[in-house]
Design a protein around this motif. Sequence first.
Motif, PDB file in Angstrom:
ATOM      1  N   GLU A   1       7.253  -7.393  -8.818  1.00  0.00           N
ATOM      2  CA  GLU A   1       7.436  -8.063 -10.067  1.00  0.00           C
ATOM      3  C   GLU A   1       7.756  -9.497  -9.765  1.00  0.00           C
ATOM      4  N   GLY A   2       8.749  -9.561  -8.850  1.00  0.00           N
ATOM      5  CA  GLY A   2       9.056 -10.933  -8.283  1.00  0.00           C
ATOM      6  C   GLY A   2       7.982 -11.687  -7.585  1.00  0.00           C
ATOM      7  N   PHE A   3       7.183 -11.255  -6.695  1.00  0.00           N
ATOM      8  CA  PHE A   3       6.031 -11.646  -6.164  1.00  0.00           C
ATOM      9  C   PHE A   3       5.067 -12.311  -7.145  1.00  0.00           C
ATOM     10  N   LEU A   4       4.739 -11.395  -8.243  1.00  0.00           N
ATOM     11  CA  LEU A   4       3.950 -11.733  -9.249  1.00  0.00           C
ATOM     12  C   LEU A   4       4.442 -12.940 -10.148  1.00  0.00           C
ATOM     13  N   THR A   5       5.654 -12.740 -10.285  1.00  0.00           N
ATOM     14  CA  THR A   5       6.405 -13.782 -11.390  1.00  0.00           C
ATOM     15  C   THR A   5       6.159 -15.215 -10.768  1.00  0.00           C
TER      16      THR A   5
ATOM     17  N   ILE B   1      -3.950  -2.770  -5.298  1.00  0.00           N
ATOM     18  CA  ILE B   1      -2.818  -2.299  -6.299  1.00  0.00           C
ATOM     19  C   ILE B   1      -3.363  -3.008  -7.653  1.00  0.00           C
ATOM     20  N   LYS B   2      -3.262  -2.305  -8.991  1.00  0.00           N
ATOM     21  CA  LYS B   2      -3.615  -2.693 -10.057  1.00  0.00           C
ATOM     22  C   LYS B   2      -2.248  -2.704 -11.042  1.00  0.00           C
ATOM     23  N   ALA B   3      -1.794  -3.523 -11.750  1.00  0.00           N
ATOM     24  CA  ALA B   3      -0.559  -3.576 -12.536  1.00  0.00           C
ATOM     25  C   ALA B   3      -0.930  -3.949 -14.064  1.00  0.00           C
TER      26      ALA B   3
ATOM     27  N   LYS C   1       0.840  -1.337   0.305  1.00  0.00           N
ATOM     28  CA  LYS C   1       0.080   0.152   0.036  1.00  0.00           C
ATOM     29  C   LYS C   1       0.860   1.258   0.080  1.00  0.00           C
ATOM     30  N   ARG C   2       1.928   1.053   0.532  1.00  0.00           N
ATOM     31  CA  ARG C   2       2.795   2.489   0.751  1.00  0.00           C
ATOM     32  C   ARG C   2       4.030   2.729  -0.099  1.00  0.00           C
ATOM     33  N   LEU C   3       4.821   1.515  -0.150  1.00  0.00           N
ATOM     34  CA  LEU C   3       6.019   1.462  -0.786  1.00  0.00           C
ATOM     35  C   LEU C   3       6.207   0.890  -2.406  1.00  0.00           C
ATOM     36  N   LEU C   4       5.548  -0.170  -2.451  1.00  0.00           N
ATOM     37  CA  LEU C   4       5.859  -0.839  -3.777  1.00  0.00           C
ATOM     38  C   LEU C   4       4.929  -0.110  -5.066  1.00  0.00           C
ATOM     39  N   ARG C   5       4.339   1.004  -4.663  1.00  0.00           N
ATOM     40  CA  ARG C   5       3.638   1.688  -5.904  1.00  0.00           C
ATOM     41  C   ARG C   5       4.850   2.457  -6.548  1.00  0.00           C
ATOM     42  N   GLN C   6       5.948   2.685  -5.838  1.00  0.00           N
ATOM     43  CA  GLN C   6       7.024   3.253  -6.429  1.00  0.00           C
ATOM     44  C   GLN C   6       7.939   2.794  -7.524  1.00  0.00           C
ATOM     45  N   LYS C   7       8.117   3.366  -8.488  1.00  0.00           N
ATOM     46  CA  LYS C   7       8.953   2.668  -9.783  1.00  0.00           C
ATOM     47  C   LYS C   7      10.210   1.989  -9.266  1.00  0.00           C
ATOM     48  N   ALA C   8      10.888   2.547  -8.201  1.00  0.00           N
ATOM     49  CA  ALA C   8      12.064   2.212  -7.664  1.00  0.00           C
ATOM     50  C   ALA C   8      12.020   0.999  -6.957  1.00  0.00           C
ATOM     51  N   ASN C   9      10.945   0.423  -6.577  1.00  0.00           N
ATOM     52  CA  ASN C   9      10.477  -0.874  -5.847  1.00  0.00           C
ATOM     53  C   ASN C   9       9.721  -1.621  -6.504  1.00  0.00           C
ATOM     54  N   PHE C  10       9.414  -1.621  -8.104  1.00  0.00           N
ATOM     55  CA  PHE C  10       8.625  -2.296  -8.950  1.00  0.00           C
ATOM     56  C   PHE C  10       9.401  -3.867  -8.734  1.00  0.00           C
ATOM     57  N   ALA C  11      10.611  -4.116  -8.517  1.00  0.00           N
ATOM     58  CA  ALA C  11      11.181  -5.220  -8.733  1.00  0.00           C
ATOM     59  C   ALA C  11      10.649  -6.233  -7.406  1.00  0.00           C
TER      60      ALA C  11
ATOM     61  N   SER D   1       4.593  -2.250 -16.399  1.00  0.00           N
ATOM     62  CA  SER D   1       4.722  -1.161 -17.211  1.00  0.00           C
ATOM     63  C   SER D   1       4.252   0.258 -16.460  1.00  0.00           C
ATOM     64  N   GLU D   2       3.177  -0.215 -15.792  1.00  0.00           N
ATOM     65  CA  GLU D   2       2.723   1.060 -15.095  1.00  0.00           C
ATOM     66  C   GLU D   2       1.716   0.361 -13.662  1.00  0.00           C
ATOM     67  N   ILE D   3       1.431   1.372 -12.801  1.00  0.00           N
ATOM     68  CA  ILE D   3       0.636   1.144 -11.515  1.00  0.00           C
ATOM     69  C   ILE D   3      -0.874   1.772 -12.110  1.00  0.00           C
ATOM     70  N   LEU D   4      -2.021   1.042 -12.096  1.00  0.00           N
ATOM     71  CA  LEU D   4      -3.275   1.675 -12.475  1.00  0.00           C
ATOM     72  C   LEU D   4      -3.747   2.168 -10.956  1.00  0.00           C
ATOM     73  N   GLU D   5      -4.188   3.336 -10.925  1.00  0.00           N
ATOM     74  CA  GLU D   5      -4.700   3.713  -9.621  1.00  0.00           C
ATOM     75  C   GLU D   5      -6.265   3.464  -9.840  1.00  0.00           C
ATOM     76  N   SER D   6      -6.867   3.566  -8.447  1.00  0.00           N
ATOM     77  CA  SER D   6      -8.349   3.418  -8.549  1.00  0.00           C
ATOM     78  C   SER D   6      -8.509   3.857  -7.344  1.00  0.00           C
ATOM     79  N   GLU D   7     -10.353   3.934  -7.185  1.00  0.00           N
ATOM     80  CA  GLU D   7     -10.693   4.528  -5.967  1.00  0.00           C
ATOM     81  C   GLU D   7     -10.352   3.487  -4.540  1.00  0.00           C
ATOM     82  N   GLY D   8     -10.168   2.273  -4.834  1.00  0.00           N
ATOM     83  CA  GLY D   8      -9.508   1.389  -3.898  1.00  0.00           C
ATOM     84  C   GLY D   8      -8.224   1.730  -3.092  1.00  0.00           C
ATOM     85  N   ASN D   9      -7.533   2.382  -3.952  1.00  0.00           N
ATOM     86  CA  ASN D   9      -6.096   2.774  -3.185  1.00  0.00           C
ATOM     87  C   ASN D   9      -6.106   4.127  -2.393  1.00  0.00           C
ATOM     88  N   GLN D  10      -6.669   4.068  -1.474  1.00  0.00           N
ATOM     89  CA  GLN D  10      -6.870   4.959  -0.470  1.00  0.00           C
ATOM     90  C   GLN D  10      -5.838   4.927   0.870  1.00  0.00           C
TER      91      GLN D  10
END
Length: 308
Positions: free
Chosen positions: A36-40, A71-73, A23-33, A50-59
Amino acid sequence: MEAKADFMGELKDKYIRFDWAIKRLLRQKANFAVLEGFLTVFLGERITISEILESEGNQLTPEDKFNRVDIKALNSKGEIIIVEIQNTREVYFLERILYGVAKAITEHIALGETYRSVKKVYSISVLYFDLGKGNDYLYHGQNRLVGVHTKDLLVINRREREAIVPRMPSEIFPEYILIRVNEFNKVAVSPLEEWMRYLKDGTIDPHTTAPGLGEAREKLRYYAMSPEERHAYDEHLNAIMIQNDVLSNTRLEGLEEGLAKGLEEGLAKGLEKGKEEQNRENARKMRELGVDPEIIRQVTGISIEAIE
């Protein structure tokens, strides 16, 4: 002193929980790895965000522990991945997942776009509570969640009217029925076949007992419509015929184009193969005549190794 060192070591090796980090840290591009590892690992394929898609759920509010989507990716294929973190039990958990996926699909297709733009969605739920009955720690599926290791089916428990009610995902998630009208070519005997005959060519047996078809004979008569309605209906049929003709012509043109391309490629490959065989034959004859291999290579293009 030693106890203090152990304590400091524990603090050094203690990491932020994933539900907070996502929620707090992994939305930043520097922390995408990290994400990405989790999803892989959990999707079984290499994921590159390629990007993080924001939604009303990201409060970022105290109530965000109840959020729908954390989070949406987008992966490299443009497919949407939804990662949900759920800390507290929710009664209608399966329905919430269904709603989240459906909303993700509709949110990310722009107004006026065709359905071709609809993306495949992966929903990954990380649960920090006991959801139901199952022997595995990882379940995967569409409307039947199967243990990846134990192969058992996950049963969701929820309390309704002061009773624990088990629910299978297949009881909640959609089922799809595709009726292939043009493939029906049987004599209509059963109610299902009578309906198929009606769907295909508008025929209803006068003595039908199939549910609904008797009423259809009374209420869906062509000449029972007003002249305006009949005209609109006829125009509708004409539009369908024109559309089908266009699609048929497109398929025919595509087939002809494919055949022409296939013939062209086949001819080119045949000529190339014939040229190669002729060069090999020429090389064989020159070798028998004692021609120097280097000269043979220059004439035929065949390697020295092959000539030798």
